[in-house]
Design a protein around this motif. Structure first.
Motif, PDB file in Angstrom:
ATOM      1  N   UNK A  40       0.821  -1.211   0.000  1.00 55.15           N
ATOM      2  CA  UNK A  40       0.000   0.000   0.000  1.00 55.15           C
ATOM      3  C   UNK A  40       0.856   1.263   0.000  1.00 55.15           C
ATOM      4  N   UNK A  41       1.780   1.328   0.933  1.00 56.53           N
ATOM      5  CA  UNK A  41       2.507   2.579   1.132  1.00 56.53           C
ATOM      6  C   UNK A  41       3.350   2.987  -0.073  1.00 56.53           C
ATOM      7  N   UNK A  54       0.721   8.363   3.761  1.00 58.08           N
ATOM      8  CA  UNK A  54       0.540   7.882   5.130  1.00 58.08           C
ATOM      9  C   UNK A  54      -0.875   8.164   5.622  1.00 58.08           C
ATOM     10  N   UNK A  55      -1.391   9.350   5.315  1.00 64.40           N
ATOM     11  CA  UNK A  55      -2.772   9.680   5.682  1.00 64.40           C
ATOM     12  C   UNK A  55      -3.739   8.641   5.132  1.00 64.40           C
ATOM     13  N   UNK A  56      -3.585   8.323   3.855  1.00 65.87           N
ATOM     14  CA  UNK A  56      -4.515   7.401   3.195  1.00 65.87           C
ATOM     15  C   UNK A  56      -4.343   5.978   3.720  1.00 65.87           C
ATOM     16  N   UNK A  57      -3.091   5.550   3.905  1.00 63.61           N
ATOM     17  CA  UNK A  57      -2.834   4.195   4.406  1.00 63.61           C
ATOM     18  C   UNK A  57      -3.430   4.009   5.796  1.00 63.61           C
ATOM     19  N   UNK A  58      -3.262   5.002   6.635  1.00 59.07           N
ATOM     20  CA  UNK A  58      -3.753   4.894   8.008  1.00 59.07           C
ATOM     21  C   UNK A  58      -5.274   4.764   8.037  1.00 59.07           C
ATOM     22  N   UNK A  59      -5.960   5.659   7.326  1.00 63.63           N
ATOM     23  CA  UNK A  59      -7.422   5.643   7.353  1.00 63.63           C
ATOM     24  C   UNK A  59      -7.982   4.404   6.662  1.00 63.63           C
ATOM     25  N   UNK A  60      -7.516   4.132   5.449  1.00 62.84           N
ATOM     26  CA  UNK A  60      -8.051   2.990   4.706  1.00 62.84           C
ATOM     27  C   UNK A  60      -7.708   1.679   5.401  1.00 62.84           C
ATOM     28  N   UNK A  61      -6.492   1.607   5.946  1.00 63.00           N
ATOM     29  CA  UNK A  61      -6.080   0.383   6.626  1.00 63.00           C
ATOM     30  C   UNK A  61      -6.889   0.119   7.876  1.00 63.00           C
ATOM     31  N   UNK A  62      -7.177   1.181   8.617  1.00 62.07           N
ATOM     32  CA  UNK A  62      -7.915   1.007   9.867  1.00 62.07           C
ATOM     33  C   UNK A  62      -9.366   0.616   9.598  1.00 62.07           C
ATOM     34  N   UNK A  63     -10.001   1.320   8.675  1.00 64.49           N
ATOM     35  CA  UNK A  63     -11.400   1.020   8.365  1.00 64.49           C
ATOM     36  C   UNK A  63     -11.521  -0.342   7.685  1.00 64.49           C
ATOM     37  N   UNK A  64     -10.636  -0.602   6.720  1.00 65.52           N
ATOM     38  CA  UNK A  64     -10.698  -1.867   6.002  1.00 65.52           C
ATOM     39  C   UNK A  64     -10.459  -3.071   6.894  1.00 65.52           C
ATOM     40  N   UNK A  65      -9.602  -2.896   7.891  1.00 68.21           N
ATOM     41  CA  UNK A  65      -9.268  -4.003   8.784  1.00 68.21           C
ATOM     42  C   UNK A  65     -10.410  -4.343   9.731  1.00 68.21           C
ATOM     43  N   UNK A  66     -11.327  -3.406   9.946  1.00 71.98           N
ATOM     44  CA  UNK A  66     -12.402  -3.623  10.909  1.00 71.98           C
ATOM     45  C   UNK A  66     -13.301  -4.792  10.537  1.00 71.98           C
ATOM     46  N   UNK A  67     -13.385  -5.108   9.241  1.00 74.63           N
ATOM     47  CA  UNK A  67     -14.300  -6.173   8.836  1.00 74.63           C
ATOM     48  C   UNK A  67     -13.820  -7.550   9.283  1.00 74.63           C
ATOM     49  N   UNK A  68     -12.521  -7.694   9.529  1.00 74.07           N
ATOM     50  CA  UNK A  68     -12.026  -8.995   9.987  1.00 74.07           C
ATOM     51  C   UNK A  68     -11.649  -8.966  11.466  1.00 74.07           C
TER      52      UNK A  68
END
Length: 253
Positions: A40-41, A54-68
């Motif tokens: 990603x980065x 970094x802004x995008x990785x942090x937000x997308x990674x955190x929200x995307x990870x919530x599903x699992x």
């Protein structure tokens, strides 16, 4: 308020490539459990630069990870994860402090170096062989968190190698890793939110990118059920080293 609804001034091609990178990062994280941000980065950095990336990785990674995350929490070993996660927070905050003392080209270059080194460690097959308890988990987490923050890469390849040394079922190990990944990303998020601040246009982009990332996560988990590692991992490693090298070569242009 309306600033939060703005997107970066991207071309259609840039937006498509950003979505593609998000999907690819989710795919890797879903399959391996921990290496998604390594793709990603650098992909995002080549499109938009290191700090917006970094802004995008942090937000997308955190929200995307919530599903699992719910299933991961059920299976994870709580004591080990909490002690390791506490160390992650401490290390990330220290590392990010030093990261923001450097110029943007330096940040880009060191991100590339980290990605190459982390990938080579993964290729080597090294695993932690020492004792695993609250002290070693916290210490290891602090060290890994520091390097993640210092190099600006919110990922956990060495975390994966640490937990793979556990003599537990692979699903428990993967759950441990997934919990630590979300804690790592959350540590980055809180540092940016409370100390550095987010760029509003990339904040919205990060939320949007959580969609292809989440699709990639689910796809990666599905591939994990039948695709041999001997096929998936070499392709992933080649991509990661190539992207890391691209960051290094383009950092000072």
């Amino acid at each position: 308020m309306y600033d939060l609804l703005l997107l970066p001034d991207f071309t259609h091609l840039q937006f498509f490539l950003t979505c593609l990178v998000a999907f690819g990062g989710g795919l890797i994280r879903g399959y391996t459990g921990f290496a998604g941000a390594l793709l990603l980065l650098p992909g995002f950095v080549l499109i938009m630069g290191p700090l917006p990336a970094l802004n995008v990785v942090i937000i997308s990674g955190m929200v995307g990870q919530l599903i699992i995350l719910p299933n991961a929490i059920k299976r994870a070993q709580k004591n080990v994860v909490l002690s390791y996660g506490g160390g992650i927070f401490l290390g990330v905050y220290l590392g990010l402090y030093f990261l923001f003392q450097r110029d943007v080209p330096d940040i880009t270059f060191f991100m590339g170096i980290f990605i190459i080194l982390a990938t080579l460690i993964l290729v080597s097959g090294w695993k932690y062989k020492g004792p695993i308890n609250n002290y070693t988990s916290g210490s290891f987490g602090t060290g890994i968190g520091f390097f993640a923050g210092f190099f600006g890469v919110p990922t956990g390849p060495l975390t994966g190698l640490f937990f793979l040394s556990l003599k537990e079922d692979i699903k428990i190990i993967q759950a441990n890793i997934q919990c630590i990944v979300i804690l790592t990303v959350f540590a980055f998020f809180t540092y940016f939110y409370f100390i550095e601040g987010f760029r509003s246009d990339y904040l919205l982009l990060g939320l949007i990118m959580s969609i292809p990332l989440a699709i990639g996560l689910k796809t990666g988990q599905y591939l994990f059920t039948f695709l041999p590692e001997q096929v998936f991992r070499p392709i992933t490693y080649i991509c990661l080293i190539s992207l890391g090298a691209s960051l290094c070569f383009n950092a000072y242009k």
